[in-house]
Design a protein around this motif. Sequence first.
Motif, PDB file in Angstrom:
ATOM      1  N   ILE A   6       0.835  -1.199   0.000  1.00 37.72           N
ATOM      2  CA  ILE A   6       0.000   0.000   0.000  1.00 37.72           C
ATOM      3  C   ILE A   6       0.872   1.251   0.000  1.00 37.72           C
ATOM      4  O   ILE A   6       0.513   2.270  -0.586  1.00 37.72           O
ATOM      5  CB  ILE A   6      -0.938  -0.019   1.229  1.00 37.72           C
ATOM      6  CG1 ILE A   6      -1.890  -1.210   1.132  1.00 37.72           C
ATOM      7  CG2 ILE A   6      -1.720   1.281   1.337  1.00 37.72           C
ATOM      8  CD1 ILE A   6      -2.651  -1.300  -0.177  1.00 37.72           C
ATOM      9  N   GLY A   7       2.032   1.157   0.641  1.00 37.57           N
ATOM     10  CA  GLY A   7       2.941   2.298   0.634  1.00 37.57           C
ATOM     11  C   GLY A   7       3.399   2.680  -0.758  1.00 37.57           C
ATOM     12  O   GLY A   7       3.695   3.846  -1.031  1.00 37.57           O
ATOM     13  N   PRO A 101       1.187   1.111   5.634  1.00 38.31           N
ATOM     14  CA  PRO A 101       1.926   1.100   4.361  1.00 38.31           C
ATOM     15  C   PRO A 101       2.494  -0.250   3.963  1.00 38.31           C
ATOM     16  O   PRO A 101       2.687  -0.517   2.782  1.00 38.31           O
ATOM     17  CB  PRO A 101       3.045   2.123   4.581  1.00 38.31           C
ATOM     18  CG  PRO A 101       3.164   2.262   6.061  1.00 38.31           C
ATOM     19  CD  PRO A 101       1.784   2.050   6.590  1.00 38.31           C
ATOM     20  N   GLU A 102       2.736  -1.146   4.927  1.00 35.47           N
ATOM     21  CA  GLU A 102       3.320  -2.455   4.594  1.00 35.47           C
ATOM     22  C   GLU A 102       2.265  -3.470   4.171  1.00 35.47           C
ATOM     23  O   GLU A 102       2.607  -4.572   3.753  1.00 35.47           O
ATOM     24  CB  GLU A 102       4.121  -3.002   5.782  1.00 35.47           C
ATOM     25  CG  GLU A 102       3.286  -3.396   6.987  1.00 35.47           C
ATOM     26  CD  GLU A 102       3.008  -2.248   7.945  1.00 35.47           C
ATOM     27  OE1 GLU A 102       2.564  -2.517   9.074  1.00 35.47           O
ATOM     28  OE2 GLU A 102       3.247  -1.073   7.547  1.00 35.47           O
ATOM     29  N   TRP A 103       1.000  -3.107   4.234  1.00 39.96           N
ATOM     30  CA  TRP A 103      -0.065  -4.036   3.835  1.00 39.96           C
ATOM     31  C   TRP A 103       0.001  -4.324   2.340  1.00 39.96           C
ATOM     32  O   TRP A 103       0.476  -3.508   1.549  1.00 39.96           O
ATOM     33  CB  TRP A 103      -1.427  -3.454   4.159  1.00 39.96           C
ATOM     34  CG  TRP A 103      -1.806  -3.500   5.603  1.00 39.96           C
ATOM     35  CD1 TRP A 103      -0.982  -3.739   6.669  1.00 39.96           C
ATOM     36  CD2 TRP A 103      -3.115  -3.280   6.144  1.00 39.96           C
ATOM     37  NE1 TRP A 103      -1.694  -3.681   7.830  1.00 39.96           N
ATOM     38  CE2 TRP A 103      -2.995  -3.405   7.552  1.00 39.96           C
ATOM     39  CE3 TRP A 103      -4.343  -2.986   5.584  1.00 39.96           C
ATOM     40  CZ2 TRP A 103      -4.094  -3.250   8.398  1.00 39.96           C
ATOM     41  CZ3 TRP A 103      -5.437  -2.828   6.420  1.00 39.96           C
ATOM     42  CH2 TRP A 103      -5.307  -2.968   7.817  1.00 39.96           C
ATOM     43  N   THR A 104      -0.529  -5.483   1.953  1.00 41.88           N
ATOM     44  CA  THR A 104      -0.631  -5.829   0.540  1.00 41.88           C
ATOM     45  C   THR A 104      -1.969  -5.355  -0.019  1.00 41.88           C
ATOM     46  O   THR A 104      -2.875  -4.965   0.724  1.00 41.88           O
ATOM     47  CB  THR A 104      -0.538  -7.348   0.338  1.00 41.88           C
ATOM     48  OG1 THR A 104      -1.687  -7.972   0.946  1.00 41.88           O
ATOM     49  CG2 THR A 104       0.735  -7.902   0.948  1.00 41.88           C
ATOM     50  N   LEU A 129      -1.275  10.311   9.854  1.00 50.31           N
ATOM     51  CA  LEU A 129      -1.582  10.139   8.430  1.00 50.31           C
ATOM     52  C   LEU A 129      -0.333  10.205   7.564  1.00 50.31           C
ATOM     53  O   LEU A 129       0.465  11.138   7.665  1.00 50.31           O
ATOM     54  CB  LEU A 129      -2.576  11.220   7.983  1.00 50.31           C
ATOM     55  CG  LEU A 129      -3.079  11.113   6.540  1.00 50.31           C
ATOM     56  CD1 LEU A 129      -3.984   9.893   6.382  1.00 50.31           C
ATOM     57  CD2 LEU A 129      -3.830  12.386   6.135  1.00 50.31           C
ATOM     58  N   LEU A 130      -0.180   9.200   6.696  1.00 51.55           N
ATOM     59  CA  LEU A 130       0.922   9.163   5.734  1.00 51.55           C
ATOM     60  C   LEU A 130       0.435   9.352   4.303  1.00 51.55           C
ATOM     61  O   LEU A 130       1.150   9.872   3.455  1.00 51.55           O
ATOM     62  CB  LEU A 130       1.651   7.821   5.815  1.00 51.55           C
ATOM     63  CG  LEU A 130       2.358   7.475   7.120  1.00 51.55           C
ATOM     64  CD1 LEU A 130       2.896   6.051   7.043  1.00 51.55           C
ATOM     65  CD2 LEU A 130       3.491   8.456   7.385  1.00 51.55           C
ATOM     66  N   GLY A 131      -0.766   8.893   4.025  1.00 51.94           N
ATOM     67  CA  GLY A 131      -1.306   8.946   2.671  1.00 51.94           C
ATOM     68  C   GLY A 131      -2.715   8.401   2.664  1.00 51.94           C
ATOM     69  O   GLY A 131      -3.327   8.197   3.718  1.00 51.94           O
ATOM     70  N   ILE A 132      -3.216   8.158   1.475  1.00 49.55           N
ATOM     71  CA  ILE A 132      -4.559   7.590   1.344  1.00 49.55           C
ATOM     72  C   ILE A 132      -4.560   6.672   0.125  1.00 49.55           C
ATOM     73  O   ILE A 132      -3.873   6.935  -0.872  1.00 49.55           O
ATOM     74  CB  ILE A 132      -5.635   8.694   1.209  1.00 49.55           C
ATOM     75  CG1 ILE A 132      -7.029   8.113   1.418  1.00 49.55           C
ATOM     76  CG2 ILE A 132      -5.516   9.428  -0.129  1.00 49.55           C
ATOM     77  CD1 ILE A 132      -8.091   9.172   1.662  1.00 49.55           C
ATOM     78  N   VAL A 133      -5.295   5.565   0.219  1.00 50.07           N
ATOM     79  CA  VAL A 133      -5.383   4.626  -0.892  1.00 50.07           C
ATOM     80  C   VAL A 133      -6.848   4.407  -1.218  1.00 50.07           C
ATOM     81  O   VAL A 133      -7.687   4.271  -0.327  1.00 50.07           O
ATOM     82  CB  VAL A 133      -4.676   3.292  -0.541  1.00 50.07           C
ATOM     83  CG1 VAL A 133      -5.371   2.559   0.594  1.00 50.07           C
ATOM     84  CG2 VAL A 133      -4.559   2.399  -1.760  1.00 50.07           C
TER      85      VAL A 133
END
Length: 229
Positions: A6-7, A101-104, A129-133
């Motif tokens: 996800i990252g 972020p490390e998720w698939t 918060l780092l980002g959004i998917v």
Amino acid sequence: MEHRTIGELMTRKVVSVQLDTPFKDIARVLADHAVSAVPVLDALGRPAGIVSEADLLRKAADRSDLSGRTPVPHLEAWERARAEGRTAGELMSAPAVCAHPEWTVVEAARLMEVQNVKRLPVVDEADVLLGIVSRSDLLRVFLRKDQAIEDEISHEVIGRTARLGAAGVTAEVVRGQVTLHGSVDDPLLIPVLMRMCAGVDGVVAVSEELRPAVAAGSARPAGRSAAHA
């Protein structure tokens, strides 16, 4: 096999609002940035919820309409309370459903499906918060070129199982659809190969035309598609 994380897929420059952001300012942020929803952050930069166009439209739908052309929607008590909200903290859907972020892609897609959400804020270990998917971000794995998928299957799937009896197997990939050809020493290896191929990023479906190596001279009906992304 290494799945894209996800990252790698997330949007890093995230448009967000604060808990006390007024209704009209939220509407302006959505319009100016051409997005349908934004995270609502607390004072420490942690997602407290998500406020979307649907949350804002609930206020418009709850207003009286003298024309009578459309029925008044039934709102539960919690929905009516949110429709009367004036700030992001009062209007948002909460709590925020987040990813790391490390998720698939598989993990994020499953969470979206279970929680029935269209996007996931991505947070670090401190929930900042780092980002959004979004759903469209996850679908980008299906844009992988057929050759890249075929190379990964050849090296990571067939290569890993060669000693188990898959040395005589080759893979053909067309528009993300994988077909396995050749022979295997043990027919029980066939479903294993198909499951492993289905787990490769970008694979849409898997079918097989494999036969037992000991019966190479006899034809076996081709297998049909049995594994999907």
